[in-house]
Design an enzyme around this catalytic site. Sequence first.
Site, mmCIF file in Angstrom:
data_model
loop_
_atom_site.group_PDB
_atom_site.id
_atom_site.type_symbol
_atom_site.label_atom_id
_atom_site.label_comp_id
_atom_site.label_asym_id
_atom_site.label_seq_id
_atom_site.Cartn_x
_atom_site.Cartn_y
_atom_site.Cartn_z
ATOM 1 C CD GLN A 1 -2.802 -0.776 -0.100
ATOM 2 O OE1 GLN A 1 -3.511 0.472 -0.300
ATOM 3 N NE2 GLN A 1 -2.989 -1.618 -1.035
ATOM 4 C CG HIS B 1 -51.644 13.668 1.083
ATOM 5 N ND1 HIS B 1 -51.077 14.878 0.753
ATOM 6 C CD2 HIS B 1 -50.352 12.952 1.089
ATOM 7 C CE1 HIS B 1 -49.749 15.095 0.414
ATOM 8 N NE2 HIS B 1 -49.332 13.741 0.387
ATOM 9 C CD GLU C 1 -8.497 1.615 0.153
ATOM 10 O OE1 GLU C 1 -8.832 1.827 -1.275
ATOM 11 O OE2 GLU C 1 -7.437 2.170 0.333
ATOM 12 C CG HIS C 2 -7.077 -2.419 1.294
ATOM 13 N ND1 HIS C 2 -6.460 -0.928 1.013
ATOM 14 C CD2 HIS C 2 -7.809 -2.905 0.356
ATOM 15 C CE1 HIS C 2 -6.829 -0.995 -0.267
ATOM 16 N NE2 HIS C 2 -7.518 -1.886 -0.593
ATOM 17 C CG ASP D 1 -5.337 -4.060 -4.641
ATOM 18 O OD1 ASP D 1 -6.140 -3.636 -3.993
ATOM 19 O OD2 ASP D 1 -4.248 -3.741 -4.315
#
Length: 431
Positions: free
Chosen positions: A255, A415, A322-323, A356
């Site tokens: 990363q 309504h 994220e990961h 990935d």
Amino acid sequence: MKILNNPSKKDWKKEIARPVFKTKEIQKLVKPIMRKVKRQGDKALQKFAFEYDHVEITELLVSRQEIVEAKENVSTELKQAIQLALENIKKFHEAQQTPDLKMEIMEGVSCMRRSVPIQRVGLYVPGGTAPLFSTVLMLGVPANIAGCEEIVLCTPPNKEGQIHPAILYTADLIGIDKIVKAGGAQAIAAMTFGTESVPQVDKIFGPGNQYVTAAKQLATKKGVAIDLPAGPSEVLVYADETAVPAFVAADLLSQAEHGVDSQVILVANSEKVAKAAIMEVDKQLEKLPRKAIAEKALENSVAVVMPNPDKALELINEYAPEHLILVVENSDEVAYKVRNAGSVFIGNFTPESAGDYASGTNHTLPTYGYAKNYSGVSLDSFVKKITYQKLSEEGIKNLGPTIEVMAGAELLEAHKNAVTLRLQYLNGEQS
């Protein structure tokens, strides 16, 4: 990487803060780009290609001949790898399809929900320091499965005005034939407003740098949806004595090499585990072609020693990576306690690289803590859920009085009247 020993909870936010993302300042730079593309269309895209990519583009759309030639420049080995990855991604995303939901709620009242594809989607594929042909798979495959009518792909050209052959090969394999030589905020602007060559889309997908992210956020103010906030990439590895230090280091560096604004975090149950991983990071870093990028990213990174597993998990959920890679003794059990993460990788033999590229899950994920309230891209990202209802004569008789009472209580007489008139009609009464 510096080591933090069991930091106090009140210091977590400061100690593991991500690199500053100056959204307002970046948007000030991006807004004029978007305005120029809106006004000048293709001409602006060509001008920006010369200014930012240092290339003169005469034809923005990739020709069929360029695609044919690109196929010849992709090795058989890579073609086979891409095809296998495509099959896995397709399998996992096809499994996400759901049948129409239809049920009778009460006698005479039926409700239904069905998935309808978003008609026009734009895919952004980064192509700067790393041509991400894998992103073509991650976005193009679910777009096809969903049944999106129009798919346009934007990606920046190289100095010769060409798109990386693997990107073109992958796009062609999926069936995407509208490929635009445009990158950065200008590409997002083109898909937002439309130009002579680029169709306006309903939703924009894809990762990118801070300028691309800022442009996507501005696009939402122009009636175009986006997949999710996706800025600089990040990973958090949670390790104990069962983790292989070399594996941990490799995952951290995978990363860190993405970009100088990436961040990697190691959470270890002891200082011994942390030091062993850092030693491997230093050793492996020396051999990386993208060493300078990874080194810069490591300046934003930290190892945190957390002996208490409950506190470690609390820190992980607070960071919302994220990961998230789990290499602890009870990884499967810990995985089910994770509340905030884009995608989770379990055990010593599940590198983040698997997701990935080819495991089947999607790699377009929320960053910068947005995993607390956003999911990663999936088949659902490319469809809308439309609900339907149908009332028979018996249905309006059964449900009508309830609606009249509720509408009357909210003082919405029109309504209420929409129901009352129907009930009077069925009862043979004059209005």
